[in-house]
Motif scaffolding. Sequence first.
Motif, PDB file in Angstrom:
ATOM      1  N   THR A  18       0.834  -1.205   0.000  1.00 20.34           N
ATOM      2  CA  THR A  18       0.000   0.000   0.000  1.00 20.34           C
ATOM      3  C   THR A  18       0.866   1.253   0.000  1.00 20.34           C
ATOM      4  N   LEU A  19       1.759   1.352   0.978  1.00 17.38           N
ATOM      5  CA  LEU A  19       2.682   2.486   1.061  1.00 17.38           C
ATOM      6  C   LEU A  19       4.059   2.136   0.522  1.00 17.38           C
ATOM      7  N   ILE A  20       4.476   0.885   0.719  1.00 17.66           N
ATOM      8  CA  ILE A  20       5.820   0.470   0.297  1.00 17.66           C
ATOM      9  C   ILE A  20       5.768  -0.835  -0.500  1.00 17.66           C
ATOM     10  N   ASP A  21       6.693  -0.958  -1.431  1.00 17.39           N
ATOM     11  CA  ASP A  21       6.899  -2.210  -2.155  1.00 17.39           C
ATOM     12  C   ASP A  21       8.019  -2.949  -1.423  1.00 17.39           C
ATOM     13  N   SER A  22       7.654  -3.829  -0.517  1.00 19.61           N
ATOM     14  CA  SER A  22       8.608  -4.492   0.366  1.00 19.61           C
ATOM     15  C   SER A  22       8.976  -5.900  -0.073  1.00 19.61           C
ATOM     16  N   VAL A  23       8.339  -6.398  -1.119  1.00 17.40           N
ATOM     17  CA  VAL A  23       8.592  -7.778  -1.542  1.00 17.40           C
ATOM     18  C   VAL A  23      10.064  -8.069  -1.836  1.00 17.40           C
ATOM     19  N   PRO A  24      10.826  -7.164  -2.464  1.00 20.67           N
ATOM     20  CA  PRO A  24      12.231  -7.483  -2.715  1.00 20.67           C
ATOM     21  C   PRO A  24      13.018  -7.846  -1.456  1.00 20.67           C
ATOM     22  N   ASP A  25      12.818  -7.110  -0.369  1.00 22.81           N
ATOM     23  CA  ASP A  25      13.529  -7.427   0.872  1.00 22.81           C
ATOM     24  C   ASP A  25      12.966  -8.664   1.551  1.00 22.81           C
ATOM     25  N   LEU A  26      11.645  -8.835   1.503  1.00 21.14           N
ATOM     26  CA  LEU A  26      11.039 -10.034   2.075  1.00 21.14           C
ATOM     27  C   LEU A  26      11.522 -11.275   1.321  1.00 21.14           C
ATOM     28  N   ALA A  27      11.572 -11.179   0.008  1.00 21.30           N
ATOM     29  CA  ALA A  27      12.022 -12.301  -0.806  1.00 21.30           C
ATOM     30  C   ALA A  27      13.486 -12.616  -0.556  1.00 21.30           C
ATOM     31  N   ALA A  28      14.305 -11.577  -0.387  1.00 18.86           N
ATOM     32  CA  ALA A  28      15.736 -11.791  -0.133  1.00 18.86           C
ATOM     33  C   ALA A  28      15.959 -12.497   1.199  1.00 18.86           C
ATOM     34  N   ALA A  29      15.232 -12.084   2.225  1.00 13.52           N
ATOM     35  CA  ALA A  29      15.381 -12.714   3.544  1.00 13.52           C
ATOM     36  C   ALA A  29      14.883 -14.157   3.510  1.00 13.52           C
ATOM     37  N   LEU A  30      13.770 -14.386   2.823  1.00 13.34           N
ATOM     38  CA  LEU A  30      13.244 -15.745   2.711  1.00 13.34           C
ATOM     39  C   LEU A  30      14.212 -16.631   1.927  1.00 13.34           C
ATOM     40  N   ALA A  31      14.814 -16.079   0.889  1.00 12.50           N
ATOM     41  CA  ALA A  31      15.774 -16.841   0.096  1.00 12.50           C
ATOM     42  C   ALA A  31      16.965 -17.278   0.938  1.00 12.50           C
ATOM     43  N   ARG A  32      17.492 -16.381   1.741  1.00 19.36           N
ATOM     44  CA  ARG A  32      18.642 -16.719   2.588  1.00 19.36           C
ATOM     45  C   ARG A  32      18.276 -17.800   3.597  1.00 19.36           C
ATOM     46  N   LEU A 132      11.287   1.143   9.286  1.00 21.34           N
ATOM     47  CA  LEU A 132      10.818   1.444   7.939  1.00 21.34           C
ATOM     48  C   LEU A 132      10.283   2.869   7.839  1.00 21.34           C
ATOM     49  N   LEU A 133       9.459   3.268   8.811  1.00 17.21           N
ATOM     50  CA  LEU A 133       8.901   4.626   8.760  1.00 17.21           C
ATOM     51  C   LEU A 133      10.000   5.671   8.886  1.00 17.21           C
ATOM     52  N   GLU A 134      10.986   5.402   9.721  1.00 20.36           N
ATOM     53  CA  GLU A 134      12.091   6.352   9.882  1.00 20.36           C
ATOM     54  C   GLU A 134      12.892   6.460   8.588  1.00 20.36           C
ATOM     55  N   HIS A 135      13.146   5.321   7.959  1.00 16.70           N
ATOM     56  CA  HIS A 135      13.929   5.320   6.721  1.00 16.70           C
ATOM     57  C   HIS A 135      13.246   6.130   5.622  1.00 16.70           C
ATOM     58  N   PHE A 136      11.925   6.045   5.561  1.00 13.36           N
ATOM     59  CA  PHE A 136      11.185   6.737   4.511  1.00 13.36           C
ATOM     60  C   PHE A 136      10.612   8.083   4.979  1.00 13.36           C
ATOM     61  N   ALA A 137      11.072   8.555   6.127  1.00 11.36           N
ATOM     62  CA  ALA A 137      10.653   9.862   6.650  1.00 11.36           C
ATOM     63  C   ALA A 137       9.143   9.956   6.821  1.00 11.36           C
TER      64      ALA A 137
END
Length: 224
Positions: A18-32, A132-137
């Motif tokens: 909705t606010l963020i496209d987080s799948v790339p990081d979720l997928a990377a963590a799941l892959a590891r 996450l909120l801090e990173h994206f201000a």
Amino acid sequence: MHPLLSGKKLIAFDLDGTLIDSVPDLAAALARALEAEDLAVPEQENVSRWVGNGTYRLVERGLAWAQSTPENRLDRARLNRLYAAFMRYYGKAPHRLTRLYPGAAETLYALREAGFVLVLITNKPERFIAPLLEHFALSEAFALCLGGDSLARKKPDPLPLTHAAARFSVAPSACVMVGDSCHDIAAGKAAGFATAALTYGYNHGEPIGQSRPDALLDSLSELL
């Protein structure tokens, strides 16, 4: 303002999809985590269909896919070990690849400036919200943030939504739930909120229009 916001006082937003496209990081963590168990790694497209019910269910779906095993027949000890590894990897880099959707920040701050109470209601564990909120201000945008483990139940249960409405003494009829998945819309309807759905998010591969939200949006900026 969008007609759906007429007479409304509180707007609840989902986070992932909705606010963020987080799948790339979720997928990377799941892959590891899966690689550490010598298991196959899914494509991001698969992971995008597994998002929406919290991180434990995400990992459970990933393990079931990797083993070609029904979720109810998984080895729980292995699943819990995999989940702990996922949480460790994701916690180290929850926003390395994640991106803010266009118009998200501008829309949130414009709505807050217009006098709406904004709350964040996500099924993501609470510990990941602040980084996450801090990173994206976006830390200053929300008056309340609830994660999937903040209360006894999470979306699609209406509890987080009714809790937020009660917290600010706002009637459910004066509230809106904005999200990208059927769980957001189901929770909103059960809570008595108006509902708005984003067409670009994660909804288990199904068109969000099938959930019959009160409004369909191609962009968050359409709320303004």
